[in-house]
Design a protein around this motif. Structure first.
Motif, PDB file in Angstrom:
ATOM      1  N   PRO A  32       0.126  -7.053   4.294  1.00  0.00           N
ATOM      2  CA  PRO A  32      -0.123  -7.662   2.976  1.00  0.00           C
ATOM      3  C   PRO A  32      -0.628  -6.653   1.944  1.00  0.00           C
ATOM      4  CG  PRO A  32      -0.917  -9.099   4.689  1.00  0.00           C
ATOM      5  CD  PRO A  32      -0.521  -7.810   5.349  1.00  0.00           C
ATOM      6  N   ARG A  33      -1.338  -5.641   2.370  1.00  0.00           N
ATOM      7  CA  ARG A  33      -1.781  -4.604   1.434  1.00  0.00           C
ATOM      8  C   ARG A  33      -0.581  -3.853   0.868  1.00  0.00           C
ATOM      9  NH1 ARG A  33      -7.138  -5.092   0.016  1.00  0.00           N
ATOM     10  NH2 ARG A  33      -8.388  -5.371   1.869  1.00  0.00           N
ATOM     11  N   MET A  34       0.388  -3.577   1.709  1.00  0.00           N
ATOM     12  CA  MET A  34       1.583  -2.865   1.256  1.00  0.00           C
ATOM     13  C   MET A  34       2.408  -3.754   0.318  1.00  0.00           C
ATOM     14  SD  MET A  34       1.409   0.182   2.561  1.00  0.00           S
ATOM     15  CE  MET A  34       3.030   0.928   2.677  1.00  0.00           C
ATOM     16  N   TYR A  35       2.540  -5.048   0.670  1.00  0.00           N
ATOM     17  CA  TYR A  35       3.282  -5.961  -0.195  1.00  0.00           C
ATOM     18  C   TYR A  35       2.586  -6.087  -1.550  1.00  0.00           C
ATOM     19  CZ  TYR A  35       5.311  -7.388   4.273  1.00  0.00           C
ATOM     20  OH  TYR A  35       5.913  -7.394   5.488  1.00  0.00           O
ATOM     21  N   SER A  36       1.269  -6.175  -1.516  1.00  0.00           N
ATOM     22  CA  SER A  36       0.511  -6.292  -2.754  1.00  0.00           C
ATOM     23  C   SER A  36       0.630  -5.021  -3.595  1.00  0.00           C
ATOM     24  CB  SER A  36      -0.957  -6.595  -2.445  1.00  0.00           C
ATOM     25  OG  SER A  36      -1.667  -6.835  -3.625  1.00  0.00           O
ATOM     26  N   ALA A  37       0.590  -3.865  -2.944  1.00  0.00           N
ATOM     27  CA  ALA A  37       0.761  -2.601  -3.666  1.00  0.00           C
ATOM     28  C   ALA A  37       2.134  -2.552  -4.326  1.00  0.00           C
ATOM     29  CB  ALA A  37       0.585  -1.415  -2.719  1.00  0.00           C
ATOM     30  N   LEU A  75       9.648   2.033   2.486  1.00  0.00           N
ATOM     31  CA  LEU A  75       9.880   2.821   3.701  1.00  0.00           C
ATOM     32  C   LEU A  75       8.698   2.699   4.663  1.00  0.00           C
ATOM     33  CD1 LEU A  75      11.509   6.011   2.125  1.00  0.00           C
ATOM     34  CD2 LEU A  75      12.627   4.325   3.609  1.00  0.00           C
ATOM     35  N   GLY A  76       7.487   2.652   4.126  1.00  0.00           N
ATOM     36  CA  GLY A  76       6.304   2.486   4.968  1.00  0.00           C
ATOM     37  C   GLY A  76       6.281   1.144   5.664  1.00  0.00           C
ATOM     38  N   ASP A 118      -3.281   2.702   8.683  1.00  0.00           N
ATOM     39  CA  ASP A 118      -2.224   3.580   9.185  1.00  0.00           C
ATOM     40  C   ASP A 118      -1.493   4.256   8.025  1.00  0.00           C
ATOM     41  OD1 ASP A 118      -2.816   2.801  11.820  1.00  0.00           O
ATOM     42  OD2 ASP A 118      -1.471   1.087  11.649  1.00  0.00           O
ATOM     43  N   ASN A 119      -0.845   5.351   8.326  1.00  0.00           N
ATOM     44  CA  ASN A 119      -0.160   6.102   7.282  1.00  0.00           C
ATOM     45  C   ASN A 119       1.324   5.763   7.199  1.00  0.00           C
ATOM     46  OD1 ASN A 119      -0.106   7.838   5.130  1.00  0.00           O
ATOM     47  ND2 ASN A 119       0.201   9.650   6.364  1.00  0.00           N
ATOM     48  N   LYS A 120       1.814   4.974   8.146  1.00  0.00           N
ATOM     49  CA  LYS A 120       3.196   4.486   8.130  1.00  0.00           C
ATOM     50  C   LYS A 120       4.206   5.618   7.982  1.00  0.00           C
ATOM     51  CE  LYS A 120       1.384   0.182   6.322  1.00  0.00           C
ATOM     52  NZ  LYS A 120       0.692  -0.037   7.544  1.00  0.00           N
ATOM     53  N   GLY A 121       4.059   6.591   8.862  1.00  0.00           N
ATOM     54  CA  GLY A 121       4.993   7.709   8.888  1.00  0.00           C
ATOM     55  C   GLY A 121       4.879   8.631   7.690  1.00  0.00           C
ATOM     56  N   GLY A 122       3.741   8.627   7.022  1.00  0.00           N
ATOM     57  CA  GLY A 122       3.529   9.465   5.854  1.00  0.00           C
ATOM     58  C   GLY A 122       3.907   8.790   4.550  1.00  0.00           C
ATOM     59  N   HIS A 123       4.548   7.623   4.622  1.00  0.00           N
ATOM     60  CA  HIS A 123       5.026   6.944   3.415  1.00  0.00           C
ATOM     61  C   HIS A 123       3.885   6.360   2.581  1.00  0.00           C
ATOM     62  CE1 HIS A 123       9.112   7.559   4.692  1.00  0.00           C
ATOM     63  NE2 HIS A 123       8.839   6.998   5.852  1.00  0.00           N
ATOM     64  N   ARG A 124       2.835   5.843   3.241  1.00  0.00           N
ATOM     65  CA  ARG A 124       1.704   5.289   2.495  1.00  0.00           C
ATOM     66  C   ARG A 124       1.043   6.381   1.666  1.00  0.00           C
ATOM     67  NH1 ARG A 124      -3.671   5.159   2.603  1.00  0.00           N
ATOM     68  NH2 ARG A 124      -3.700   6.437   4.457  1.00  0.00           N
TER      69      ARG A 124
END
Length: 148
Positions: A32-37, A75-76, A118-124
């Motif tokens: 949800p943090r990624m969706y909100s971002a 991508l993250g 997490d860094n999500k493969g560097g994408h975050r």
């Protein structure tokens, strides 16, 4: 004895299925943090597009950086195994001139990206850096051409 084996096998299978399901749920706990971002970045682009003039090219640079950040957020999310769409609680919209609104949305996106786990493969981290660069460009645009 065969009945006990069957019950044991059934219980072990149900336990394994439960643990697998719990593992899937926790893998997406911070999505949800990624969706909100992503939403905040999209709102920032809308505010930047609503600005009255080019701001010496900084407005367009900020739009491009915010779009690149959205691409990295997507991508993250994909890297972490999250679905492309997800639920988030949208914040109240900022009030004021377009460039100030864009800055506020970008600041919220940075906060969400920092709070994501997490860094999500560097994408975050890449998205975070791009969003911060978009903030810098927005601020220079405000200095050059004002907040509207």
């Amino acid at each position: 004895m065969p009945g006990a084996k069957l019950r044991f096998t059934l219980a072990a299978s149900l336990t394994a299925l439960t643990l697998a399901t719990v593992g899937v749920g926790t893998a997406h706990a911070d999505q949800p943090r990624m969706y909100s971002a992503r939403n905040d970045l999209q709102q920032a682009i809308g505010a930047l597009q609503a600005a009255q003039d080019d701001k010496g090219g900084h407005r367009v640079d900020a739009i491009n950086l915010a779009q690149q950040a959205i691409d990295q957020v997507n991508l993250g999310i994909e890297f972490a195994g999250g679905p492309p769409d997800g639920f988030f609680v949208p914040p109240l919209p900022p009030m004021g001139p377009a460039m100030d609104n864009a800055n506020a949305w970008l600041q919220m996106a940075v906060g969400e990206l920092q709070a994501a786990e997490d860094n999500k493969g560097g994408h975050r981290e890449t998205a975070l850096n791009l969003a911060q660069q978009a903030i810098d460009q927005t601020n220079v645009g405000i200095q050059v051409g004002g907040p509207n």
